[in-house]
Design a protein around this motif. Structure first.
Motif, PDB file in Angstrom:
ATOM      1  N   SER A  17       1.155  -0.826  -0.136  1.00  0.00           N
ATOM      2  CA  SER A  17      -0.135  -0.135  -0.548  1.00  0.00           C
ATOM      3  C   SER A  17       1.058   1.175   0.445  1.00  0.00           C
ATOM      4  O   SER A  17       0.011   2.482  -0.614  1.00  0.00           O
ATOM      5  N   ARG A  52      -1.071   4.732  -0.317  1.00  0.00           N
ATOM      6  CA  ARG A  52      -2.142   5.213   0.072  1.00  0.00           C
ATOM      7  C   ARG A  52      -1.956   5.343   1.535  1.00  0.00           C
ATOM      8  O   ARG A  52      -1.524   4.063   2.289  1.00  0.00           O
ATOM      9  N   SER A  57      -2.013   8.119   4.959  1.00  0.00           N
ATOM     10  CA  SER A  57      -2.107   9.320   5.393  1.00  0.00           C
ATOM     11  C   SER A  57      -2.375   9.801   7.011  1.00  0.00           C
ATOM     12  O   SER A  57      -2.204   8.764   7.880  1.00  0.00           O
ATOM     13  N   HIS A  91      -2.365   6.222   9.526  1.00  0.00           N
ATOM     14  CA  HIS A  91      -3.275   5.246   8.582  1.00  0.00           C
ATOM     15  C   HIS A  91      -2.740   5.077   6.913  1.00  0.00           C
ATOM     16  O   HIS A  91      -2.379   5.576   6.361  1.00  0.00           O
ATOM     17  N   SER A 108      -3.748   2.460   4.323  1.00  0.00           N
ATOM     18  CA  SER A 108      -5.353   2.176   2.796  1.00  0.00           C
ATOM     19  C   SER A 108      -4.652   0.429   2.497  1.00  0.00           C
ATOM     20  O   SER A 108      -3.370   0.284   2.745  1.00  0.00           O
ATOM     21  N   GLU A 109      -6.388  -0.741   3.121  1.00  0.00           N
ATOM     22  CA  GLU A 109      -6.081  -1.583   2.599  1.00  0.00           C
ATOM     23  C   GLU A 109      -5.378  -1.787   1.438  1.00  0.00           C
ATOM     24  O   GLU A 109      -5.657  -1.382   0.790  1.00  0.00           O
ATOM     25  N   PRO A 154      -5.351  -1.265   9.275  1.00  0.00           N
ATOM     26  CA  PRO A 154      -5.089   0.601   8.960  1.00  0.00           C
ATOM     27  C   PRO A 154      -4.797   1.196   9.737  1.00  0.00           C
ATOM     28  O   PRO A 154      -3.946   2.266   9.709  1.00  0.00           O
TER      29      PRO A 154
END
Length: 154
Positions: free
Chosen positions: A38, A43, A45, A64, A66-67, A78
């Motif tokens: 990821s 991906r 945050s 975070h 993401s998956e 996550p």
């Protein structure tokens, strides 16, 4: 000397606005397989992410990843806190620094270095509102000066 290839995944621009960075430290990150995939896709945050020292280990929270889309049942959580890899001396030094009033550990940047995920961790002190206003004013002045130089150059 050969330069190591560095691929920046993400930068925490908000941290430079909200904090004064006193010191920067590069450290590794313990991840699971799908988390790395990821990250390669970008991906990620972490606007409110921070690091804390617990039991002589450094952990990143509010971070975070993401998956992974193409993963099956064995995907990662996550919001899982991630462990940072640092030497004992560095952890002790950071612990002393954080125990001082107003200091916190903030991840500033995530990047790949030789295929390994690294975190640039900052020892930061929170800015006051008037400091933020001064930064905005300085940035606006610089922007206006650049605009004037560009216009006069034509």
């Amino acid at each position: 000397m050969e330069k190591t290839p560095v691929k920046i995944i993400a930068k925490n621009k908000k941290a430079f606005f909200n904090y004064t960075v006193e010191e920067k430290i590069e450290c590794g990150l313990v991840l699971k397989g799908t988390e790395v995939k990821s990250l390669r896709e970008g991906r990620i945050s972490f606007p409110d992410a921070f690091a804390e020292i617990k039991d002589n280990e450094v952990w990143v929270k509010n971070f975070h990843i993401s998956e992974y889309i193409y993963s099956s049942v064995f995907n990662h959580d996550p919001e899982r806190p991630k462990k940072l890899l640092l030497k004992k001396d560095e952890i002790k030094r950071l612990k002393r620094k954080v125990e001082e009033k107003g200091y916190t550990l903030v991840p500033l940047e995530f990047y790949f270095k030789n295929g390994i995920v690294k975190v640039l961790l900052g020892v930061c002190k929170g800015k006051k509102t008037f400091d933020k206003r001064a930064d905005i004013k300085d940035r606006d002045i610089k922007r206006d000066m650049q605009r004037e130089i560009k216009i006069r150059g034509k």
